[in-house]
Write a protein that holds these residues in place. Structure first.
Motif, PDB file in Angstrom:
ATOM      1  N   PHE A  11       3.619   1.421  -6.260  1.00  0.00           N
ATOM      2  CA  PHE A  11       4.536   1.667  -5.157  1.00  0.00           C
ATOM      3  C   PHE A  11       3.931   1.352  -3.791  1.00  0.00           C
ATOM      4  O   PHE A  11       4.644   0.953  -2.880  1.00  0.00           O
ATOM      5  N   THR A  12       2.617   1.502  -3.630  1.00  0.00           N
ATOM      6  CA  THR A  12       2.001   1.201  -2.329  1.00  0.00           C
ATOM      7  C   THR A  12       1.686  -0.278  -2.177  1.00  0.00           C
ATOM      8  O   THR A  12       1.922  -0.853  -1.117  1.00  0.00           O
ATOM      9  N   HIS A  13       1.162  -0.914  -3.201  1.00  0.00           N
ATOM     10  CA  HIS A  13       0.744  -2.314  -3.083  1.00  0.00           C
ATOM     11  C   HIS A  13       1.864  -3.314  -3.339  1.00  0.00           C
ATOM     12  O   HIS A  13       1.820  -4.435  -2.833  1.00  0.00           O
ATOM     13  N   CYS A  14       2.842  -2.925  -4.114  1.00  0.00           N
ATOM     14  CA  CYS A  14       3.897  -3.875  -4.473  1.00  0.00           C
ATOM     15  C   CYS A  14       5.244  -3.575  -3.829  1.00  0.00           C
ATOM     16  O   CYS A  14       6.054  -4.483  -3.643  1.00  0.00           O
ATOM     17  N   LEU A  15       5.501  -2.323  -3.480  1.00  0.00           N
ATOM     18  CA  LEU A  15       6.831  -1.953  -2.999  1.00  0.00           C
ATOM     19  C   LEU A  15       6.843  -1.362  -1.593  1.00  0.00           C
ATOM     20  O   LEU A  15       7.874  -0.864  -1.137  1.00  0.00           O
ATOM     21  N   GLY A  16       5.712  -1.402  -0.903  1.00  0.00           N
ATOM     22  CA  GLY A  16       5.680  -1.049   0.507  1.00  0.00           C
ATOM     23  C   GLY A  16       5.718   0.428   0.860  1.00  0.00           C
ATOM     24  O   GLY A  16       6.014   0.777   2.000  1.00  0.00           O
ATOM     25  N   PHE A  17       5.431   1.303  -0.088  1.00  0.00           N
ATOM     26  CA  PHE A  17       5.385   2.730   0.219  1.00  0.00           C
ATOM     27  C   PHE A  17       4.035   3.099   0.827  1.00  0.00           C
ATOM     28  O   PHE A  17       3.042   2.402   0.632  1.00  0.00           O
ATOM     29  N   ARG A  18       4.005   4.211   1.548  1.00  0.00           N
ATOM     30  CA  ARG A  18       2.763   4.765   2.101  1.00  0.00           C
ATOM     31  C   ARG A  18       2.468   6.065   1.373  1.00  0.00           C
ATOM     32  O   ARG A  18       3.363   6.889   1.164  1.00  0.00           O
ATOM     33  N   LEU A  19       1.215   6.253   1.042  1.00  0.00           N
ATOM     34  CA  LEU A  19       0.803   7.487   0.390  1.00  0.00           C
ATOM     35  C   LEU A  19       0.693   8.592   1.434  1.00  0.00           C
ATOM     36  O   LEU A  19       0.015   8.443   2.445  1.00  0.00           O
ATOM     37  N   ILE A  20       1.363   9.697   1.201  1.00  0.00           N
ATOM     38  CA  ILE A  20       1.282  10.860   2.081  1.00  0.00           C
ATOM     39  C   ILE A  20       0.218  11.819   1.559  1.00  0.00           C
ATOM     40  O   ILE A  20      -0.628  12.283   2.301  1.00  0.00           O
ATOM     41  N   VAL A  21       0.275  12.101   0.260  1.00  0.00           N
ATOM     42  CA  VAL A  21      -0.716  13.001  -0.337  1.00  0.00           C
ATOM     43  C   VAL A  21      -0.871  12.669  -1.813  1.00  0.00           C
ATOM     44  O   VAL A  21       0.089  12.290  -2.474  1.00  0.00           O
ATOM     45  N   ASN A  22      -2.105  12.768  -2.304  1.00  0.00           N
ATOM     46  CA  ASN A  22      -2.391  12.636  -3.725  1.00  0.00           C
ATOM     47  C   ASN A  22      -3.183  13.878  -4.118  1.00  0.00           C
ATOM     48  O   ASN A  22      -4.292  14.083  -3.633  1.00  0.00           O
ATOM     49  N   ARG A  23      -2.606  14.695  -4.949  1.00  0.00           N
ATOM     50  CA  ARG A  23      -3.228  15.962  -5.334  1.00  0.00           C
ATOM     51  C   ARG A  23      -3.942  15.813  -6.673  1.00  0.00           C
ATOM     52  O   ARG A  23      -3.340  16.006  -7.726  1.00  0.00           O
ATOM     53  N   SER A  24      -5.212  15.434  -6.581  1.00  0.00           N
ATOM     54  CA  SER A  24      -6.094  15.353  -7.751  1.00  0.00           C
ATOM     55  C   SER A  24      -5.552  14.454  -8.853  1.00  0.00           C
ATOM     56  O   SER A  24      -5.756  14.719 -10.041  1.00  0.00           O
ATOM     57  N   SER A  25      -4.835  13.400  -8.468  1.00  0.00           N
ATOM     58  CA  SER A  25      -4.248  12.450  -9.431  1.00  0.00           C
ATOM     59  C   SER A  25      -3.287  13.121 -10.408  1.00  0.00           C
ATOM     60  O   SER A  25      -3.021  12.599 -11.485  1.00  0.00           O
ATOM     61  N   LYS A  26      -2.743  14.265 -10.023  1.00  0.00           N
ATOM     62  CA  LYS A  26      -1.759  14.963 -10.853  1.00  0.00           C
ATOM     63  C   LYS A  26      -0.365  14.901 -10.245  1.00  0.00           C
ATOM     64  O   LYS A  26       0.632  15.029 -10.953  1.00  0.00           O
ATOM     65  N   MET A  27      -0.306  14.727  -8.919  1.00  0.00           N
ATOM     66  CA  MET A  27       0.966  14.644  -8.218  1.00  0.00           C
ATOM     67  C   MET A  27       0.731  13.934  -6.899  1.00  0.00           C
ATOM     68  O   MET A  27      -0.291  14.157  -6.255  1.00  0.00           O
ATOM     69  N   ALA A  28       1.637  13.047  -6.523  1.00  0.00           N
ATOM     70  CA  ALA A  28       1.513  12.329  -5.257  1.00  0.00           C
ATOM     71  C   ALA A  28       2.878  12.235  -4.592  1.00  0.00           C
ATOM     72  O   ALA A  28       3.909  12.243  -5.262  1.00  0.00           O
ATOM     73  N   VAL A  29       2.858  12.161  -3.268  1.00  0.00           N
ATOM     74  CA  VAL A  29       4.086  11.978  -2.494  1.00  0.00           C
ATOM     75  C   VAL A  29       3.909  10.723  -1.660  1.00  0.00           C
ATOM     76  O   VAL A  29       2.894  10.548  -0.989  1.00  0.00           O
ATOM     77  N   LEU A  30       4.905   9.860  -1.712  1.00  0.00           N
ATOM     78  CA  LEU A  30       4.896   8.612  -0.954  1.00  0.00           C
ATOM     79  C   LEU A  30       6.159   8.538  -0.117  1.00  0.00           C
ATOM     80  O   LEU A  30       7.143   9.222  -0.397  1.00  0.00           O
ATOM     81  N   GLU A  31       6.135   7.679   0.896  1.00  0.00           N
ATOM     82  CA  GLU A  31       7.294   7.515   1.773  1.00  0.00           C
ATOM     83  C   GLU A  31       7.414   6.046   2.134  1.00  0.00           C
ATOM     84  O   GLU A  31       6.424   5.327   2.197  1.00  0.00           O
ATOM     85  N   ASN A  32       8.646   5.606   2.378  1.00  0.00           N
ATOM     86  CA  ASN A  32       8.835   4.237   2.851  1.00  0.00           C
ATOM     87  C   ASN A  32       9.350   4.254   4.294  1.00  0.00           C
ATOM     88  O   ASN A  32       9.447   5.306   4.916  1.00  0.00           O
ATOM     89  N   ASP A  33       9.669   3.083   4.831  1.00  0.00           N
ATOM     90  CA  ASP A  33      10.102   2.972   6.226  1.00  0.00           C
ATOM     91  C   ASP A  33      11.478   3.571   6.485  1.00  0.00           C
ATOM     92  O   ASP A  33      11.905   3.670   7.620  1.00  0.00           O
ATOM     93  N   HIS A  34      12.173   3.963   5.436  1.00  0.00           N
ATOM     94  CA  HIS A  34      13.522   4.515   5.584  1.00  0.00           C
ATOM     95  C   HIS A  34      13.541   6.027   5.374  1.00  0.00           C
ATOM     96  O   HIS A  34      14.582   6.602   5.064  1.00  0.00           O
TER      97      HIS A  34
END
Length: 79
Positions: free
Chosen positions: A20-43
């Protein structure tokens, strides 16, 4: 009405974050120990990547047969 977020359950959180970050343009907001992550896009659309380990199940979750996520792109070249 706008869609605020989608929660995806995956086997490998870090691999999903990479997609999602390298191919679909999302930004990583938080990655919690590789168990849960939140990403956001420009919208201001949030994507929650939830590791199946948090469900306390070994098997990969089954989505409905035609489950998919669609993202608008400005043109065919962007896809």
């Amino acid at each position: 009405m706008n869609l605020n977020h989608i929660n995806l359950v995956v086997k490998e959180v870090d691999q999903a974050v990479h997609l999602f970050t390298h191919c679909l343009g999302f930004r990583l907001i938080v990655n919690r120990s590789s168990k849960m992550a939140v990403l956001e896009n420009d919208h201001n659309f949030a994507l929650v990547i939830w590791g199946q380990v948090l469900n306390k199940k070994e098997e990969v979750p089954e989505y409905p047969e035609n489950f998919h996520i669609g993202f608008y792109q400005p043109d065919e070249e962007a896809v």
